[in-house]
Design a protein around this motif. Structure first.
Motif, PDB file in Angstrom:
ATOM      1  N   LEU A 415      36.546 -28.946  14.471  1.00  0.00           N
ATOM      2  CA  LEU A 415      36.687 -27.494  14.620  1.00  0.00           C
ATOM      3  C   LEU A 415      35.463 -26.882  15.277  1.00  0.00           C
ATOM      4  O   LEU A 415      35.568 -25.920  16.047  1.00  0.00           O
ATOM      5  N   THR A 416      34.277 -27.435  14.992  1.00  0.00           N
ATOM      6  CA  THR A 416      33.053 -26.900  15.597  1.00  0.00           C
ATOM      7  C   THR A 416      33.021 -27.149  17.091  1.00  0.00           C
ATOM      8  O   THR A 416      32.777 -26.236  17.892  1.00  0.00           O
ATOM      9  N   LEU A 417      33.273 -28.385  17.501  1.00  0.00           N
ATOM     10  CA  LEU A 417      33.163 -28.747  18.913  1.00  0.00           C
ATOM     11  C   LEU A 417      34.323 -28.208  19.735  1.00  0.00           C
ATOM     12  O   LEU A 417      34.209 -28.091  20.964  1.00  0.00           O
ATOM     13  N   ASN A 418      35.441 -27.875  19.103  1.00  0.00           N
ATOM     14  CA  ASN A 418      36.578 -27.310  19.836  1.00  0.00           C
ATOM     15  C   ASN A 418      36.558 -25.790  19.857  1.00  0.00           C
ATOM     16  O   ASN A 418      37.481 -25.171  20.367  1.00  0.00           O
ATOM     17  N   ALA A 419      35.501 -25.204  19.292  1.00  0.00           N
ATOM     18  CA  ALA A 419      35.434 -23.744  19.231  1.00  0.00           C
ATOM     19  C   ALA A 419      35.473 -23.128  20.626  1.00  0.00           C
ATOM     20  O   ALA A 419      36.091 -22.084  20.838  1.00  0.00           O
ATOM     21  N   ALA A 420      34.809 -23.780  21.591  1.00  0.00           N
ATOM     22  CA  ALA A 420      34.770 -23.231  22.945  1.00  0.00           C
ATOM     23  C   ALA A 420      36.092 -23.405  23.680  1.00  0.00           C
ATOM     24  O   ALA A 420      36.325 -22.754  24.703  1.00  0.00           O
ATOM     25  N   ASP A 421      36.973 -24.297  23.194  1.00  0.00           N
ATOM     26  CA  ASP A 421      38.237 -24.565  23.866  1.00  0.00           C
ATOM     27  C   ASP A 421      39.386 -23.728  23.322  1.00  0.00           C
ATOM     28  O   ASP A 421      40.532 -23.906  23.738  1.00  0.00           O
ATOM     29  N   LEU A 422      39.098 -22.827  22.387  1.00  0.00           N
ATOM     30  CA  LEU A 422      40.165 -22.018  21.792  1.00  0.00           C
ATOM     31  C   LEU A 422      40.700 -20.975  22.760  1.00  0.00           C
ATOM     32  O   LEU A 422      41.805 -20.477  22.611  1.00  0.00           O
TER      33      LEU A 422
END
Length: 637
Positions: A415-422
């Motif tokens: 969830l942390t590393l995918n935050a920018a891909d939301l």
């Protein structure tokens, strides 16, 4: 005079700390210094959000200038669509392939314009004019070898510098997996260094080497060198945070340890917020890497003012230094009053006497002391991972805890590393992702004391998993709802992270408690390694990673129902107690469908086998949770 140091019972450092009514100034200074590595290590843990951020890209069109020069038309999106194939799956121009052309046919590029027959076509490799026209549009399709990148959001990232797109796009996730592998190996290596040479060295040494590698990352000229240097950054920096966590909790009395531990986690989360702020103002990945790396050099200098863990010094028989630090902790070097403190003072005095005798006597005394230590160590059994799995009940609890640690770490970093891909602003997303962890850390502590360990873990994992799965049913255009669900999932998983750590420390018996925590931590690193690969499933379907994270988390919540509740119950001290621990409790799943056989004593003291439902009686005081048999549910056989 006796030349040999008397053998004494192990000093209980907690009893010395309990002499303090409140935290002293040296302790506050120590904790303030230890916060610094927490914050900056976190920036490197989440750095790939911006260092490897995706940039919109399109294949370069090598014939574009020649076509314009030859045909004299204005290049628009229509001409681009005639050079780049359409990708039906993504409903956009393909970003990995382009058409090939043997001839330049102006009527193909601008069909509505009129051209002279002589100037209409040209061989792409010829400088002379062909005598006739050609009806050939394009000769085939080829994979692109170079790309143009959108720099509206990021001036440059490793994606644009190293062309980590199309067939090489996996390297972006792979770099994070290698980083987490470095964390896994580094925690083992530096943990042993910390146990053998001291907590302070276990913090400063990896920070020095980690700082050097982190600065080197900014000057990497290839993706292989970048990944290799990131491995050593992970190998060094996260263990420094782990050692600072241990030193902080060892420096305060037991009642403050949970609060200190959660505060460390909270400042670790604030490191993500700092990264988001730096990323907003610094859009070049090399400059950003330097911005989060150079301050580590200053932190190393400041951390030399830390004092060593008295607990470690006592266990290493460095009593003189331990006594001096204890007096410093007591703030102003007052006389030590507790029995344990006086015992430490007495042993330190004996060590000073040893240092004042001649070399021959000292060598003899030290030899005798080392012999005593060897005898003591030989009488103490060494435990291994096998002891975690040897007996049935312990094996069941261990496997459940291994999974809980793995899934919590995997979902947390996913969830942390995918935050920018939301979607939306990647800087705001990461900032919110970090800030929600702060209240989660402290609310989790309150729930642990109010509800107990098992309900808190079940609720946090299940609610976080449901939030992730719900993202599958939310349309992309409802951006705010997707972000809210992701942040709620992060909030829940952050609370679960603090819970599993405390749970493991309380379930394992004293002889294998540290061993159990170490093995659980290794499973957490495995989860961190898996996280980027699960995130790569978005190549097949965008919501798929969140579905996988959600199912893993929900399954972890159900497994947690099989763990025993530990709040208000005496912790196990031996392996036998550890094996029996929780056997007299019925899990909520079993309580729904069956009864448990129990032994009871009648008025004559004779054991009778009964069937009874077991329920929990929770009082308003969370420190008293007991098991009760419902008499009305008892059936004699």
């Amino acid at each position: 005079m006796e030349r040999k140091l008397n053998t004494v019972k192990m000093i209980e450092f907690d009893n010395i700390l309990n002499e303090l009514n409140k935290m002293t100034r040296p302790q506050w200074v120590q904790l303030a210094l230890l916060i610094l590595p927490c914050v900056f290590v976190a920036t490197h843990m989440g750095a790939m959000v911006y260092l490897g951020a995706e940039q919109s890209h399109m294949c370069t069109m090598p014939l574009k200038e020649r076509i314009i020069e030859r045909c004299g038309g204005n290049w628009t999106e229509e001409q681009t669509s005639r050079y780049i194939p359409w990708d039906d799956e993504n409903n956009a121009l393909d970003s990995c392939e382009r058409y090939t052309f043997n001839e330049i046919d102006c009527s193909y590029w601008w069909p509505n314009m009129t051209f002279d027959t002589f100037n209409m076509t040209s061989d792409v490799n010829s400088t002379s004019q062909p005598p006739t026209t050609s009806s050939i549009a394009h000769s085939g399709i080829e994979k692109c070898s170079s790309w143009n990148y959108d720099t509206s959001m990021f001036a440059s990232t490793t994606v644009s510098d190293f062309d980590l797109v199309c067939e090489d796009s996996y390297q972006r996730r792979f770099a994070q997996a290698i980083f987490m592998l470095g964390v896994t190996i580094g925690c083992t290596f530096w943990g042993q260094v910390s146990d053998r040479f001291g907590r302070k060295l276990g913090i400063v040494a990896p920070l020095v080497t980690g700082c050097a590698f982190a600065i080197g990352v900014a000057f990497a000229q290839s993706s292989i060198l970048f990944v290799g240097l990131r491995f050593f950054v992970g190998f060094n920096l996260f263990p420094a945070f782990s050692c600072s966590f241990v030193l902080g909790t060892e420096s305060v009395k037991p009642k403050y340890r949970v609060a200190v531990g959660q505060t460390s986690q909270a400042f670790f989360a604030l490191g993500f917020c700092l990264l988001a702020l730096l990323g907003y103002y610094i859009r070049d990945w090399r400059t950003l890497q330097l911005a989060i790396s150079v301050p580590l050099a200053g932190i190393v200098v400041i951390l030399w003012f830390l004092f060593e863990s008295p607990r470690w010094l006592i266990s290493s028989k460095k009593y003189i230094v331990a006594e001096r630090i204890v007096r410093k902790i007591m703030d102003s070097g007052k006389n030590l009053h507790s029995d344990e403190a006086k015992k430490l003072e007495s042993i330190a005095h004996q060590q000073r006497i040893y240092r004042g005798i001649d070399d021959g006597q000292e060598a003899e005394s030290l030899h005798t002391e080392k012999t005593d230590e060897k005898e003591l160590k030989s009488s103490k059994k060494m435990y291994s991972v096998i002891d975690l799995l040897r007996s049935p009940n312990m094996r069941k609890k261990s496997f459940i805890l291994f999974y809980e640690w793995m899934v919590t770490s995997s979902v947390y970093y996913g969830l942390t590393l995918n935050a920018a891909d939301l979607g939306g602003d990647p800087f705001i997303n990461l900032f919110i992702s970090g800030i929600v962890e702060v209240p989660a850390s402290y609310i989790g502590v309150a729930l642990l004391e109010k509800w107990g360990r098992r309900p808190t873990l079940v609720f946090s994992l299940t609610s976080g998993g449901i939030a992730c799965i719900c993202m599958m049913f939310v349309p992309k255009d409802l951006l705010w709802l997707n972000i809210c669900l992701s942040m709620f999932g992060k909030f829940s998983i952050a609370a679960a992270f603090g819970t599993v750590y405390i749970y493991a420390a309380e379930i394992y018996p004293t002889p294998i408690r540290n061993l159990g925590l170490g093995v659980c931590s290794s499973w957490a690193r495995i989860g961190g390694i898996l996280s980027p690969f699960i995130a790569m499933l978005d190549e097949y379907a965008k919501p798929l990673p969140y579905v996988v994270f959600g199912l893993m988390s929900i399954f972890g919540g159900f497994l947690a129902l099989l763990l025993p509740e530990v709040i208000g119950i005496k912790l196990p001290e031996t392996l036998e107690e550890g094996e029996a621990f929780g056997k007299d409790q019925v899990s909520p799943l079993a309580r729904l469908c069956c009864r448990k056989r129990v032994l009871r004593h009648d008025e004559n003291g004779i054991e009778k086998l009964d069937y009874a439902k077991i329920a929990y009686s929770s009082t308003t005081d969370p420190s008293t949770t007991e098991l009760k048999l419902k008499d009305d549910d008892v059936m004699e056989i």
